[in-house]
Design a protein around this motif. Structure first.
Motif, PDB file in Angstrom:
ATOM      1  N   VAL A 131     -49.923 -21.275 -51.187  1.00  0.00           N
ATOM      2  CA  VAL A 131     -49.897 -19.898 -51.699  1.00  0.00           C
ATOM      3  C   VAL A 131     -49.165 -19.842 -53.035  1.00  0.00           C
ATOM      4  O   VAL A 131     -49.600 -19.146 -53.963  1.00  0.00           O
ATOM      5  CB  VAL A 131     -49.242 -18.950 -50.664  1.00  0.00           C
ATOM      6  N   PHE A 132     -48.072 -20.583 -53.159  1.00  0.00           N
ATOM      7  CA  PHE A 132     -47.291 -20.580 -54.398  1.00  0.00           C
ATOM      8  C   PHE A 132     -47.626 -21.772 -55.289  1.00  0.00           C
ATOM      9  O   PHE A 132     -46.781 -22.222 -56.066  1.00  0.00           O
ATOM     10  CB  PHE A 132     -45.793 -20.589 -54.077  1.00  0.00           C
ATOM     11  N   SER A 133     -48.845 -22.259 -55.228  1.00  0.00           N
ATOM     12  CA  SER A 133     -49.207 -23.436 -56.025  1.00  0.00           C
ATOM     13  C   SER A 133     -49.251 -23.144 -57.517  1.00  0.00           C
ATOM     14  O   SER A 133     -49.279 -24.058 -58.328  1.00  0.00           O
ATOM     15  CB  SER A 133     -50.552 -23.989 -55.562  1.00  0.00           C
ATOM     16  N   TRP A 134     -49.232 -21.903 -57.923  1.00  0.00           N
ATOM     17  CA  TRP A 134     -49.232 -21.542 -59.345  1.00  0.00           C
ATOM     18  C   TRP A 134     -47.813 -21.500 -59.916  1.00  0.00           C
ATOM     19  O   TRP A 134     -47.641 -21.347 -61.129  1.00  0.00           O
ATOM     20  CB  TRP A 134     -49.931 -20.201 -59.551  1.00  0.00           C
ATOM     21  N   VAL A 135     -46.789 -21.623 -59.093  1.00  0.00           N
ATOM     22  CA  VAL A 135     -45.398 -21.642 -59.572  1.00  0.00           C
ATOM     23  C   VAL A 135     -45.028 -23.110 -59.796  1.00  0.00           C
ATOM     24  O   VAL A 135     -45.025 -23.898 -58.859  1.00  0.00           O
ATOM     25  CB  VAL A 135     -44.448 -20.991 -58.547  1.00  0.00           C
TER      26      VAL A 135
ATOM     27  N   PHE B 169     -41.451 -24.766 -57.879  1.00  0.00           N
ATOM     28  CA  PHE B 169     -41.241 -24.266 -56.530  1.00  0.00           C
ATOM     29  C   PHE B 169     -42.285 -24.835 -55.577  1.00  0.00           C
ATOM     30  O   PHE B 169     -41.982 -25.205 -54.445  1.00  0.00           O
ATOM     31  CB  PHE B 169     -41.281 -22.729 -56.536  1.00  0.00           C
ATOM     32  N   ASP B 170     -43.526 -24.923 -56.045  1.00  0.00           N
ATOM     33  CA  ASP B 170     -44.591 -25.452 -55.189  1.00  0.00           C
ATOM     34  C   ASP B 170     -44.370 -26.934 -54.894  1.00  0.00           C
ATOM     35  O   ASP B 170     -44.645 -27.395 -53.791  1.00  0.00           O
ATOM     36  CB  ASP B 170     -45.963 -25.220 -55.811  1.00  0.00           C
ATOM     37  N   TRP B 171     -43.858 -27.688 -55.848  1.00  0.00           N
ATOM     38  CA  TRP B 171     -43.628 -29.116 -55.619  1.00  0.00           C
ATOM     39  C   TRP B 171     -42.507 -29.336 -54.614  1.00  0.00           C
ATOM     40  O   TRP B 171     -42.577 -30.232 -53.789  1.00  0.00           O
ATOM     41  CB  TRP B 171     -43.323 -29.832 -56.920  1.00  0.00           C
ATOM     42  N   LEU B 172     -41.479 -28.505 -54.713  1.00  0.00           N
ATOM     43  CA  LEU B 172     -40.384 -28.602 -53.749  1.00  0.00           C
ATOM     44  C   LEU B 172     -40.901 -28.349 -52.336  1.00  0.00           C
ATOM     45  O   LEU B 172     -40.631 -29.123 -51.405  1.00  0.00           O
ATOM     46  CB  LEU B 172     -39.270 -27.608 -54.096  1.00  0.00           C
ATOM     47  N   LEU B 173     -41.672 -27.280 -52.168  1.00  0.00           N
ATOM     48  CA  LEU B 173     -42.223 -26.976 -50.849  1.00  0.00           C
ATOM     49  C   LEU B 173     -43.207 -28.055 -50.389  1.00  0.00           C
ATOM     50  O   LEU B 173     -43.239 -28.417 -49.211  1.00  0.00           O
ATOM     51  CB  LEU B 173     -42.922 -25.616 -50.875  1.00  0.00           C
ATOM     52  N   ALA B 174     -44.010 -28.569 -51.324  1.00  0.00           N
ATOM     53  CA  ALA B 174     -44.989 -29.596 -50.970  1.00  0.00           C
ATOM     54  C   ALA B 174     -44.304 -30.881 -50.529  1.00  0.00           C
ATOM     55  O   ALA B 174     -44.721 -31.509 -49.546  1.00  0.00           O
ATOM     56  CB  ALA B 174     -45.909 -29.859 -52.150  1.00  0.00           C
TER      57      ALA B 174
ATOM     58  N   THR C 207     -51.304 -29.537 -52.388  1.00  0.00           N
ATOM     59  CA  THR C 207     -50.469 -28.774 -53.318  1.00  0.00           C
ATOM     60  C   THR C 207     -49.961 -29.651 -54.447  1.00  0.00           C
ATOM     61  O   THR C 207     -49.892 -29.207 -55.602  1.00  0.00           O
ATOM     62  CB  THR C 207     -49.294 -28.131 -52.561  1.00  0.00           C
ATOM     63  N   VAL C 208     -49.595 -30.899 -54.153  1.00  0.00           N
ATOM     64  CA  VAL C 208     -49.148 -31.808 -55.215  1.00  0.00           C
ATOM     65  C   VAL C 208     -50.278 -32.044 -56.209  1.00  0.00           C
ATOM     66  O   VAL C 208     -50.070 -32.010 -57.434  1.00  0.00           O
ATOM     67  CB  VAL C 208     -48.638 -33.145 -54.607  1.00  0.00           C
ATOM     68  N   VAL C 209     -51.489 -32.255 -55.707  1.00  0.00           N
ATOM     69  CA  VAL C 209     -52.634 -32.466 -56.598  1.00  0.00           C
ATOM     70  C   VAL C 209     -52.899 -31.223 -57.438  1.00  0.00           C
ATOM     71  O   VAL C 209     -53.117 -31.317 -58.663  1.00  0.00           O
ATOM     72  CB  VAL C 209     -53.882 -32.872 -55.781  1.00  0.00           C
TER      73      VAL C 209
ATOM     74  N   ILE D  78     -51.174 -30.419 -66.151  1.00  0.00           N
ATOM     75  CA  ILE D  78     -52.051 -30.998 -67.181  1.00  0.00           C
ATOM     76  C   ILE D  78     -52.778 -29.896 -67.941  1.00  0.00           C
ATOM     77  O   ILE D  78     -52.889 -29.932 -69.179  1.00  0.00           O
ATOM     78  CB  ILE D  78     -53.042 -31.996 -66.542  1.00  0.00           C
ATOM     79  N   TYR D  79     -53.249 -28.895 -67.229  1.00  0.00           N
ATOM     80  CA  TYR D  79     -53.948 -27.776 -67.868  1.00  0.00           C
ATOM     81  C   TYR D  79     -53.021 -27.019 -68.818  1.00  0.00           C
ATOM     82  O   TYR D  79     -53.397 -26.703 -69.953  1.00  0.00           O
ATOM     83  CB  TYR D  79     -54.513 -26.831 -66.801  1.00  0.00           C
TER      84      TYR D  79
END
Length: 133
Positions: A59-63, A66-71, A106-108, A115-116
């Motif tokens: 859900v928070f993959s755009w942050v 924060f998303d990497w920490l959760l992932a 989520t990591v991917v 990169i984008y």
């Protein structure tokens, strides 16, 4: 201190002789033997945590961070949850695998997003004639 006389016996039983002691109370229930009645816990908290963290990380993959920490937490809890599920006969293994996979996805997504963003910054710098390297 005076005691009350015992109650009369039920029909069909002879009366106790006078002056006899009152009947003994019924014995208490026997306790369970050690280790016999203890139930094993049925859940796998690590698997549930991996699944919840995996869903929240998607859900928070755009942050960005924060998303990497959760992932990463979902991946760790998923791997440990799979190990715990194997020791418990498979309880919660599906949730642990789902959390692990969601964490990897989520990591991917996070890598693609970074990169984008860097490619957009680079193209903006190039269009404006600024050296951004």
């Amino acid at each position: 201190m005076t005691y009350a006389p015992p109650p009369p016996p039920p029909p069909g039983y002879p009366a106790p002789p006078p002056g006899s002691p009152a009947p003994a109370p019924p014995p208490y229930a026997q306790p369970y033997p050690y280790g016999g009645a203890v139930a094993q816990p049925q859940g796998n908290g690590l698997a549930v945590a991996a699944l919840v963290l995996g869903i929240i990380s998607i859900v928070f993959s755009w942050v960005p961070f924060f998303d990497w920490l959760l992932a990463i937490l979902a991946i760790i809890f998923g791997a440990v949850g799979i190990s715990a599920a194997n020791k418990r006969g498979g309880v919660g293994k599906g949730m642990a695998v789902a959390g692990l996979i969601l964490g990897l996805i989520t990591v991917v997504i996070g890598i693609i997003f970074v990169i984008y963003v860097f490619s957009v910054f680079h193209s903006v710098c190039t269009l404006n004639g600024v050296n951004c390297s």
